[in-house]
Design an enzyme around this catalytic site. Sequence first.
Site, PDB file in Angstrom:
ATOM      1  N   TYR A 166       0.851  -1.198   0.000  1.00  0.00           N
ATOM      2  CA  TYR A 166       0.000   0.000   0.000  1.00  0.00           C
ATOM      3  C   TYR A 166       0.889   1.252   0.000  1.00  0.00           C
ATOM      4  O   TYR A 166       0.682   2.180  -0.787  1.00  0.00           O
ATOM      5  CB  TYR A 166      -0.922  -0.014   1.226  1.00  0.00           C
ATOM      6  CG  TYR A 166      -1.597   1.314   1.492  1.00  0.00           C
ATOM      7  CD1 TYR A 166      -2.619   1.781   0.661  1.00  0.00           C
ATOM      8  CD2 TYR A 166      -1.197   2.134   2.557  1.00  0.00           C
ATOM      9  CE1 TYR A 166      -3.226   3.008   0.898  1.00  0.00           C
ATOM     10  CE2 TYR A 166      -1.793   3.359   2.800  1.00  0.00           C
ATOM     11  CZ  TYR A 166      -2.813   3.799   1.960  1.00  0.00           C
ATOM     12  OH  TYR A 166      -3.397   5.022   2.183  1.00  0.00           O
ATOM     13  N   SER A 169       2.282   1.876  -3.322  1.00  0.00           N
ATOM     14  CA  SER A 169       1.309   2.424  -4.279  1.00  0.00           C
ATOM     15  C   SER A 169       1.120   3.930  -4.059  1.00  0.00           C
ATOM     16  O   SER A 169       0.987   4.696  -5.009  1.00  0.00           O
ATOM     17  CB  SER A 169      -0.039   1.692  -4.165  1.00  0.00           C
ATOM     18  OG  SER A 169      -0.736   2.082  -2.985  1.00  0.00           O
TER      19      SER A 169
HETATM   20  N1  NAP Z   1      -7.891   7.530   6.119  1.00  0.00           N
HETATM   21  C1  NAP Z   1      -6.611   7.786   6.317  1.00  0.00           C
HETATM   22  O1  NAP Z   1      -6.134   7.934   7.443  1.00  0.00           O
HETATM   23  C2  NAP Z   1      -5.690   7.927   5.141  1.00  0.00           C
HETATM   24  C3  NAP Z   1      -4.331   8.159   5.405  1.00  0.00           C
HETATM   25  C4  NAP Z   1      -3.470   8.358   4.336  1.00  0.00           C
HETATM   26  C5  NAP Z   1      -3.954   8.337   3.045  1.00  0.00           C
HETATM   27  N2  NAP Z   1      -5.262   8.083   2.822  1.00  0.00           N
HETATM   28  C6  NAP Z   1      -5.697   8.072   1.428  1.00  0.00           C
HETATM   29  O2  NAP Z   1      -6.864   8.861   1.303  1.00  0.00           O
HETATM   30  C7  NAP Z   1      -7.699   8.339   0.280  1.00  0.00           C
HETATM   31  C8  NAP Z   1      -9.101   8.131   0.825  1.00  0.00           C
HETATM   32  O3  NAP Z   1      -9.001   7.264   1.951  1.00  0.00           O
HETATM   33  P1  NAP Z   1     -10.275   6.966   2.853  1.00  0.00           P
HETATM   34  O4  NAP Z   1      -9.755   6.640   4.213  1.00  0.00           O
HETATM   35  O5  NAP Z   1     -11.277   8.024   2.698  1.00  0.00           O
HETATM   36  O6  NAP Z   1     -10.790   5.616   2.190  1.00  0.00           O
HETATM   37  P2  NAP Z   1     -12.271   5.022   2.064  1.00  0.00           P
HETATM   38  O7  NAP Z   1     -13.156   5.561   3.121  1.00  0.00           O
HETATM   39  O8  NAP Z   1     -12.066   3.540   1.981  1.00  0.00           O
HETATM   40  O9  NAP Z   1     -12.802   5.573   0.680  1.00  0.00           O
HETATM   41  C9  NAP Z   1     -12.154   5.168  -0.498  1.00  0.00           C
HETATM   42  C10 NAP Z   1     -12.897   5.726  -1.683  1.00  0.00           C
HETATM   43  O10 NAP Z   1     -12.199   5.261  -2.861  1.00  0.00           O
HETATM   44  C11 NAP Z   1     -13.162   4.648  -3.695  1.00  0.00           C
HETATM   45  N3  NAP Z   1     -12.578   3.614  -4.548  1.00  0.00           N
HETATM   46  C12 NAP Z   1     -11.922   2.482  -4.178  1.00  0.00           C
HETATM   47  N4  NAP Z   1     -11.604   1.767  -5.275  1.00  0.00           N
HETATM   48  C13 NAP Z   1     -12.065   2.451  -6.350  1.00  0.00           C
HETATM   49  C14 NAP Z   1     -12.057   2.237  -7.731  1.00  0.00           C
HETATM   50  N5  NAP Z   1     -11.544   1.122  -8.274  1.00  0.00           N
HETATM   51  N6  NAP Z   1     -12.618   3.148  -8.557  1.00  0.00           N
HETATM   52  C15 NAP Z   1     -13.182   4.273  -8.037  1.00  0.00           C
HETATM   53  N7  NAP Z   1     -13.235   4.533  -6.721  1.00  0.00           N
HETATM   54  C16 NAP Z   1     -12.685   3.632  -5.887  1.00  0.00           C
HETATM   55  C17 NAP Z   1     -14.204   4.074  -2.758  1.00  0.00           C
HETATM   56  O11 NAP Z   1     -15.383   3.819  -3.483  1.00  0.00           O
HETATM   57  P3  NAP Z   1     -16.346   2.551  -3.144  1.00  0.00           P
HETATM   58  O12 NAP Z   1     -17.350   3.052  -2.137  1.00  0.00           O
HETATM   59  O13 NAP Z   1     -16.932   2.227  -4.454  1.00  0.00           O
HETATM   60  O14 NAP Z   1     -15.472   1.460  -2.590  1.00  0.00           O
HETATM   61  C18 NAP Z   1     -14.333   5.223  -1.779  1.00  0.00           C
HETATM   62  O15 NAP Z   1     -15.145   6.234  -2.320  1.00  0.00           O
HETATM   63  C19 NAP Z   1      -7.024   7.050  -0.201  1.00  0.00           C
HETATM   64  O16 NAP Z   1      -6.289   7.315  -1.363  1.00  0.00           O
HETATM   65  C20 NAP Z   1      -6.090   6.693   0.938  1.00  0.00           C
HETATM   66  O17 NAP Z   1      -4.955   5.986   0.475  1.00  0.00           O
HETATM   67  C21 NAP Z   1      -6.136   7.870   3.832  1.00  0.00           C
END
Ligand code: NAP
Length: 297
Positions: A166, A169
């Site tokens: 991860y 990526s």
């Molecule tokens: N939360 C954290 O602490 C954190 C920390 C560092 C970085 N990030 C980054 O922040 C971003 C958002 O994280 P999050 O915590 O909000 O994650 P999340 O709640 O799991 O939301 C992920 C989003 O990405 C969408 N997604 C996943 N696969 C997809 C695909 N193939 N095509 C289109 N959409 C897709 C999901 O849609 P579906 O509903 O369809 O699955 C959802 O809307 C990510 O890039 C993550 O790496 C998060």
Amino acid sequence: MDASAELHGRTILVTGANAGIGYWCVEQLAVRGARVILGCRSPERARLAVDAVRSQAPQADLGILPLDLGSLTSVAEAASGIDERLDAVVCNAGVKAAQRDARTSDGLDLMVGTNFLGHFALIAQLTHALAEDARVVAVGSLAHRFAPIAPATLSDPWRGSSLRQYGRSKAALMAFAFELDRRWADSPRMAVCAHPGYAVDPLTPPRPGAVETPGILRALASMTRGVVQGKDGGALPIVHAATGPDVVSGDYWGPSGALEFRGTPARVTVSDEVHSPANGSSLWSAAEKITGVPFPT
Ligand SMILES: NC(=O)c1ccc[n+]([C@@H]2O[C@H](COP(=O)([O-])OP(=O)(O)OC[C@H]3O[C@@H](n4cnc5c(N)ncnc54)[C@H](OP(=O)(O)O)[C@@H]3O)[C@@H](O)[C@H]2O)c1
């Protein structure tokens, strides 16, 4: 200026916009008057998110773009379906903790394929729609330090933990943004990275249809509020990177607090590995080869 008019006239595409940090980017941008296009793989979840945003901002100017970052065909169709000028694209959609054998519909590793290669192919095919001074924002992570990018083996099966892959990526997505910044050096366009810190759903305000967390989890999570933050807080550095007047191309923004877990947006530092021009250049060639999508600059 009236906050609801602040971003009037700007159009911003957010990927992965129906949940989590992506949802909050949409709501925060829409409340300030931007037109926001939700790039989502599920039309139903996208519509629920639109309803949730409109419950806060009834006049919100929103569009839905069917977009599955795990399918290069879907990415190409989405890019060719954009017929309006984009002032910013927020590359937010992301998959974490996938199994070793999890694949995109093109047979690529799910995390590298979705988080990086899907966004690389999207931006490459969206250049026709980008405004002269458009911003591309790569949503990175503290996890970018967890593993080397190793562009030459990007499409090989990986070893080690899912967390390392991860991290790789996210490092690749960020290195792509820094390379884009270098390739756009003579252009007013900007490529920027931002990360949300440590952001969790149970500390996030409820939004029926988009943010729904059982009360027991909210109660348990409330004890962590001094350390981590809700995803509404996590969206702040990303929205700032997409809109802030003090942002310059090649910046990296994140939360200002301890360990960069939470807090107001501030400039933060990136690993040498991710910022390296040599890595950026080899990654670019590898991404063009794996996706079969040439990137016009
Ligand atoms: N939360 C954290 O602490 C954190 C920390 C560092 C970085 N990030 C980054 O922040 C971003 C958002 O994280 P999050 O915590 O909000 O994650 P999340 O709640 O799991 O939301 C992920 C989003 O990405 C969408 N997604 C996943 N696969 C997809 C695909 N193939 N095509 C289109 N959409 C897709 C999901 O849609 P579906 O509903 O369809 O699955 C959802 O809307 C990510 O890039 C993550 O790496 C998060």
